[in-house]
Scaffold this motif. Structure first.
Motif: not given
Length: 111
Positions: A10-14, A47
């Motif tokens: 989970n990278l900044r909510g993504k 991503s």
């Protein structure tokens, strides 16, 4: 999922799928350590995190300093996009669009 897809982060909510590049290139697995890094890239607007052994530097190479890879057997340069010149050093540039085929990319985009 293929064995080289190790999970998600989970990278900044993504939510981002994570791929072990060593396994993708059919190299032996290496235990992760404090030098192991995840580099996040975009492949066709998806991503993807790439697990790499280490990162020694991050640099920008001007387009005029990048040349096409030498012509050799197709398999030999399949993943090489070009060769960047940095002073007296050369850097092989990975063609990230070729890391995953359309089917694999479609499966990851649904995560």
């Amino acid at each position: 999922m293929p064995e080289y897809i190790k999970g998600i982060i989970n990278l900044r909510g993504k939510i981002i799928p994570v791929m072990d590049v060593r396994l993708r290139f059919r190299k032996p697995f290496r235990e992760y350590n404090d030098r192991t890094c995840i580099v996040v890239i975009e492949i066709s607007e998806v991503s993807v995190g790439l697990i790499v052994d280490s990162v020694s530097e991050v640099i920008a190479i001007p387009d005029e300093e990048i040349v096409a890879p030498p012509s050799m057997a197709k398999e030999g340069n399949r993943y090489i996009k070009g060769i960047g010149k940095v002073g007296t050093d050369v850097k092989l540039l990975l063609d990230s669009d070729k890391l995953l085929n359309d089917t694999e990319l479609e499966g990851l985009s649904e995560l």
